[in-house]
Motif scaffolding. Structure first.
Motif, PDB file in Angstrom:
ATOM      1  N   GLU A  11       0.856  -1.188   0.000  1.00 24.08           N
ATOM      2  CA  GLU A  11       0.000   0.000   0.000  1.00 24.08           C
ATOM      3  C   GLU A  11       0.893   1.240   0.000  1.00 24.08           C
ATOM      4  N   PRO A  12       0.712   2.163  -0.940  1.00 25.70           N
ATOM      5  CA  PRO A  12       1.606   3.328  -0.997  1.00 25.70           C
ATOM      6  C   PRO A  12       1.551   4.138   0.303  1.00 25.70           C
ATOM      7  N   LEU A  13       2.728   4.590   0.695  1.00 25.93           N
ATOM      8  CA  LEU A  13       2.917   5.482   1.857  1.00 25.93           C
ATOM      9  C   LEU A  13       2.613   4.838   3.204  1.00 25.93           C
ATOM     10  N   THR A  14       2.396   3.532   3.202  1.00 26.10           N
ATOM     11  CA  THR A  14       2.329   2.883   4.507  1.00 26.10           C
ATOM     12  C   THR A  14       3.734   2.929   5.115  1.00 26.10           C
ATOM     13  N   LEU A  15       3.770   2.809   6.423  1.00 25.71           N
ATOM     14  CA  LEU A  15       5.050   2.961   7.126  1.00 25.71           C
ATOM     15  C   LEU A  15       5.388   1.721   7.950  1.00 25.71           C
ATOM     16  N   GLY A  16       6.655   1.535   8.145  1.00 20.41           N
ATOM     17  CA  GLY A  16       7.123   0.546   9.113  1.00 20.41           C
ATOM     18  C   GLY A  16       8.412   1.092   9.713  1.00 20.41           C
ATOM     19  N   VAL A  17       8.609   0.901  11.000  1.00 17.48           N
ATOM     20  CA  VAL A  17       9.818   1.438  11.645  1.00 17.48           C
ATOM     21  C   VAL A  17      10.553   0.321  12.377  1.00 17.48           C
ATOM     22  N   GLU A  18      11.865   0.296  12.199  1.00 17.21           N
ATOM     23  CA  GLU A  18      12.718  -0.627  12.964  1.00 17.21           C
ATOM     24  C   GLU A  18      13.638   0.217  13.849  1.00 17.21           C
ATOM     25  N   LEU A  19      13.723  -0.166  15.107  1.00 14.05           N
ATOM     26  CA  LEU A  19      14.647   0.527  16.014  1.00 14.05           C
ATOM     27  C   LEU A  19      15.617  -0.481  16.609  1.00 14.05           C
ATOM     28  N   CYS A 142       5.496   1.245  -1.347  1.00  9.71           N
ATOM     29  CA  CYS A 142       5.428   1.724  -2.741  1.00  9.71           C
ATOM     30  C   CYS A 142       4.509   0.802  -3.538  1.00  9.71           C
ATOM     31  N   ALA A 143       3.743   1.420  -4.428  1.00  7.08           N
ATOM     32  CA  ALA A 143       2.778   0.639  -5.210  1.00  7.08           C
ATOM     33  C   ALA A 143       3.479  -0.237  -6.238  1.00  7.08           C
ATOM     34  N   THR A 144       4.569   0.273  -6.803  1.00  7.87           N
ATOM     35  CA  THR A 144       5.253  -0.497  -7.852  1.00  7.87           C
ATOM     36  C   THR A 144       6.762  -0.506  -7.592  1.00  7.87           C
ATOM     37  N   ALA A 145       7.414  -1.462  -8.260  1.00 10.66           N
ATOM     38  CA  ALA A 145       8.861  -1.576  -8.136  1.00 10.66           C
ATOM     39  C   ALA A 145       9.551  -0.353  -8.730  1.00 10.66           C
ATOM     40  N   ASP A 146       9.023   0.143  -9.845  1.00  8.91           N
ATOM     41  CA  ASP A 146       9.633   1.332 -10.462  1.00  8.91           C
ATOM     42  C   ASP A 146       9.530   2.538  -9.536  1.00  8.91           C
ATOM     43  N   ASP A 147       8.375   2.670  -8.870  1.00 11.57           N
ATOM     44  CA  ASP A 147       8.224   3.754  -7.885  1.00 11.57           C
ATOM     45  C   ASP A 147       9.301   3.642  -6.810  1.00 11.57           C
ATOM     46  N   ALA A 148       9.539   2.410  -6.364  1.00  8.74           N
ATOM     47  CA  ALA A 148      10.509   2.203  -5.277  1.00  8.74           C
ATOM     48  C   ALA A 148      11.907   2.627  -5.716  1.00  8.74           C
ATOM     49  N   VAL A 149      12.287   2.265  -6.930  1.00 11.29           N
ATOM     50  CA  VAL A 149      13.629   2.625  -7.400  1.00 11.29           C
ATOM     51  C   VAL A 149      13.727   4.138  -7.582  1.00 11.29           C
ATOM     52  N   TRP A 150      12.670   4.734  -8.091  1.00  9.48           N
ATOM     53  CA  TRP A 150      12.694   6.191  -8.279  1.00  9.48           C
ATOM     54  C   TRP A 150      12.775   6.897  -6.917  1.00  9.48           C
TER      55      TRP A 150
END
Lengths: 378, 424
Positions: A11-19, A142-150
């Motif tokens: 899902e675009p703009l969802t978040l996850g945090v690792e500490l 990110c919705a797509t792999a290309d979005d992620a790379v960009w």
């Protein structure tokens, strides 16, 4: 072999945090070996995320679930912290944040059990033990792999802001390094650390990855220690440059910054020159690590330097609309307060040393700070 | 053999005294400092050799050196020398117990009730198992069976600390081994003081002494420990934390406590242990918490364990007593393992059992406590406590090995070899 790297859509703009957090003795607040015993005895159902081992036994990692809002991320972090504090008490150890432990002796660190950690130790030798540093990683869906790379590349110029805002590692080996964030110096010793190269799209990323793999340089995506990297298995972009802050509130606030920034970038798709950005990236990163808010950042488009403090203030203003849309203004306000007060976590640690004149009590205060209430001041 | 070498030298010396006015009388015995240095070097060399060739813990080497050079074999360390060196051994023992007390965190028991249960059952079961074994199987009178149980029920914090330092162990098994051995030692001190009263009652009809002596020993130790720890915190609070000056204050205060305890005939080990516990509990501002004893105090530990080794009554060994001692150690081991197994808690069963193995050492404290009773009742004490002495003697050798095995097995010792050099 490219099928080994499937990009999982998220899902675009969802978040996850690792500490990554520090495990300390209650006697003198030095790091101690405790992670595997802690996990083995832990009675936790995973309702707010995961608690995991890290490279050495003095580290423990908490991971939130994938969440749409920063409030939910903060709830997860708060709950995970509560579980950890309680479990640590049962083992007479304690936990705190911060990017480095100010005075631990790295040769005393023990590599965690597990094939992956043993391989890392075999491969990198003492670097693996010196990697007992503590960072915050932020995942953005990110919705797509290309979005992620960009997005991986588009976020690159903003790395100094994340470093300056999270800087909490001024002390290493018992001395003041004069850096605001000395943690990243430990990371940069690894051969695959640094910046992502210029990549056109997902296929280009795959080609680059396969090239590195065929040359025997990487075996998995985890071997890429880039500042920002795509994380195909989660369908995210992972920002990896932040020190673990001293408390939960700034950790959630940094996630808010990442979410707002990603939204703005993905929405507006500004034209930028990753090649040029790459040329100044190392310098800018050094500036942010060394000087924090007082850094001078090179701007390749304008071919001049700008103060990080002023640029960051402008950025936080510009992101106001995004924050409103995402419902996370109060979290950006936390960062704004830190910026305008000029008191980063690194500065706070130095101020505690001035009071106590010894680093044991500084870590003791950090421990107390990690237990602070999570909600940002209204 | 010594006389055949020294005799002619003494004669020549005496002859020369008529001509050389500055010559003192021929020394009748070794100077204490010279003796200390000889014990130190001998213990060190034997321990390093055994460690290098057979991988034995160093503390075991010190004990072996003491036993070999003591009365049982060569007799070079005789009873006179033991008396001469005893204050140093007391100080060394005291410093190690001070450290054990400082590392004892009673607040942990509040945070983890399973540990409290485990410790209470270890103390109660160990005492009862040894008491009934000594009374029913060995046939000791009840008071002496109780004295034997008081002396041997506890683990040995001094040995445990040395093994942990030597193997650079860190982790939950390590921490619990320290906690269990310190608490059982504390309980043994209390039981010991009570048993002293019972033994008094059996040996004389002087009830005033029966009541007052345990109070003197226990209350005196607490009072001295409390006063000196407060004084230490008061003085150290005026100095920078972790400074060398604080280290000196800590050592000086510990030696002051040893001295006062010796002057007032209060048990030194109990005094120093309580001083450590009070320092750990009352130091809210962490004035002395970060200050460690200097590495040099391990040098004193060498002398302590050489003395302990030389004090062990190997010459009085009989097969029956040896068998009884093995039986005592077996029921003691079972009591400790069962307590740990049943205690539950935030460690898996396997690791809890390793804690049980790690707390098996029985050492200097037990030997010194037995000596304390033997000194008070010379006619019967030594023979009545032969069982305790032999159990301690066997564990003097087996205890360090078991403790190190447990820490190794738990994966808590440092695996990398460090460059040779240093005592620990």
């Amino acid at each position: 072999m490219s099928d080994a790297l499937e990009f999982t859509q998220s899902e675009p703009l969802t978040l996850g945090v690792e500490l990554e957090l520090q495990l300390l003795t209650t006697r003198d607040f030095d790091l101690t070996r405790g992670a595997s015993d802690l996990l083995r005895a832990m009675d936790y159902d995973g309702r707010n995320g995961d608690i995991k081992l890290e490279i050495t036994e003095s580290m423990i990692e908490i991971n939130t679930l994938a969440r749409a809002s920063v409030d939910d991320i903060a709830d997860d972090l708060d709950s995970l912290r509560g579980v950890l504090v309680e479990q640590c008490a049962r083992n007479n150890i304690t936990v705190c944040g911060g990017g480095t432990h100010p005075f631990h002796s790295w040769p005393e660190r023990r590599i965690s059990p597990g094939e992956r950690y043993e391989q890392t130790y075999a491969r990198y030798g003492y670097l693996a033990k010196q990697f007992t540093v503590f960072g915050q990683h932020i995942h953005i869906g990110c919705a797509t792999a290309d979005d992620a790379v960009w997005l991986t590349q588009a976020l690159g110029p903003y790395v100094p802001f994340f470093i300056a805002l999270s800087a909490s590692s001024p002390y290493v080996d018992g001395v003041d390094t004069y850096f605001q964030s000395a943690r990243l110096n430990a990371v940069s010793a690894f051969p695959l650390s640094g910046q992502c190269p210029v990549l056109a799209d997902w296929n280009d990323f795959l080609a680059h990855y396969e090239f590195l793999r065929d040359c025997g340089i990487v075996a998995s995506i985890k071997d890429l220690y880039w500042d920002i990297r795509p994380k195909p298995e989660y369908g995210t972009v992972e920002i990896r440059v932040c020190d673990t802050p001293l408390s939960i509130v700034p950790a959630a606030a940094l996630a808010a910054l990442a979410q707002c920034l990603a939204r703005k970038l993905l929405r507006e798709r500004p034209v930028f020159h990753p090649g040029r950005a790459l040329q100044v990236a190392r310098y800018n990163k050094f500036q942010a690590c060394r000087y924090g808010f007082d850094a001078q950042i090179s701007c390749p488009e304008k071919r001049r330097q700008e103060g990080l403090r002023e640029s960051l203030a402008s950025l936080l203003d510009v992101l106001g609309e995004e924050a409103k849309a995402l419902g996370c203004q109060r979290w950006l306000d936390v960062l704004r307060r830190s910026l305008f007060s000029g008191m980063s976590d690194a500065d706070w640690l130095r101020s505690r040393l001035t009071v106590h004149q010894n680093l044991h009590d500084v870590v003791r205060d950090s421990m107390d700070r990690f237990r602070e209430l999570r909600h940002p001041a209204t | 053999m010594v006389d055949s070498i020294v005799g002619p030298v003494r004669d020549a010396w005496t002859a020369l005294q008529g001509h050389l006015f500055f010559l003192p009388p021929f020394p009748s015995r070794l100077d204490t400092l010279a003796l200390l240095s000889l014990l130190l070097v001998t213990g060190l060399l034997v321990a390093e050799w055994l460690r290098a060739h057979w991988g034995w813990p160093r503390v075991l080497g010190y004990v072996v050196a003491g036993s070999v050079f003591g009365p049982p074999v060569f007799g070079w360390i005789n009873a006179d020398i033991l008396v001469q060196i005893r204050p140093v051994a007391d100080a060394a023992h005291g410093l190690l117990l001070l450290e054990a007390g400082r590392r004892l965190d009673l607040r942990w028991l509040v945070k983890n009730r399973d540990l409290l249960r485990g410790n209470v059952s270890d103390i109660v079961l160990s005492f009862l198992a040894i008491y009934f074994f000594s009374y029913l199987v060995v046939g000791l009178p009840p008071a002496w069976a109780a004295a034997t149980a008081a002396v041997t029920m506890a683990s040995a914090p001094a040995v445990v600390l040395l093994i942990i330092e030597e193997s650079r162990a860190q982790g939950q098994v390590t921490e619990r081994v320290i906690l269990y051995s310190s608490l059982s030692a504390a309980a043994a001190f209390v039981v010991f003081v009570v048993v002293l009263g019972i033994v008094h009652a059996q040996q004389s009809n002087n009830w005033a002494n029966t009541l007052i002596h345990p109070l003197w020993a226990g209350g005196g130790a607490y009072l001295i420990g409390w006063l000196i720890s407060r004084l230490a915190l008061l003085i150290a609070g005026r100095l920078p934390k972790r400074s060398l000056a604080q280290v000196f204050v800590l050592v000086a205060m510990a030696l002051l406590a040893v001295g006062i305890a010796r002057m007032l005939a209060v048990p030194v080990f109990l005094t120093l242990f309580l001083m450590g516990v009070i320092l750990s509990l009352r130091d809210e501002a962490k004035v002395l918490s970060y200050t460690s004893l200097p590495e040099g105090h391990w040098m004193l530990a060498i002398i302590l364990f050489v003395v302990v080794g030389a004090s062990l009554p190997w010459r009085d060994f009989t097969w029956l007593t040896g068998l009884h001692a093995l039986g005592l150690l077996l029921v003691r081991a079972l009591a400790k393992l069962i307590s740990l197994a049943l205690s539950g808690g935030s460690l898996p069963l396997g690791k809890r059992l390793l804690v049980g193995v790690g707390i098996q050492p029985l050492s200097a404290t037990a030997v010194f406590m037995a000596f304390e009773i033997a000194r008070l009742y010379p006619e019967i004490g030594a023979s009545a406590l032969a069982l305790a002495f032999f159990a301690a003697a066997i564990m003097e050798l087996a205890g360090p090995v078991l403790c190190r095995f447990a820490l190794n097995r738990a994966g808590e010792t440092a695996t990398e070899k460090v460059a040779p050099g240093g005592v620990i």
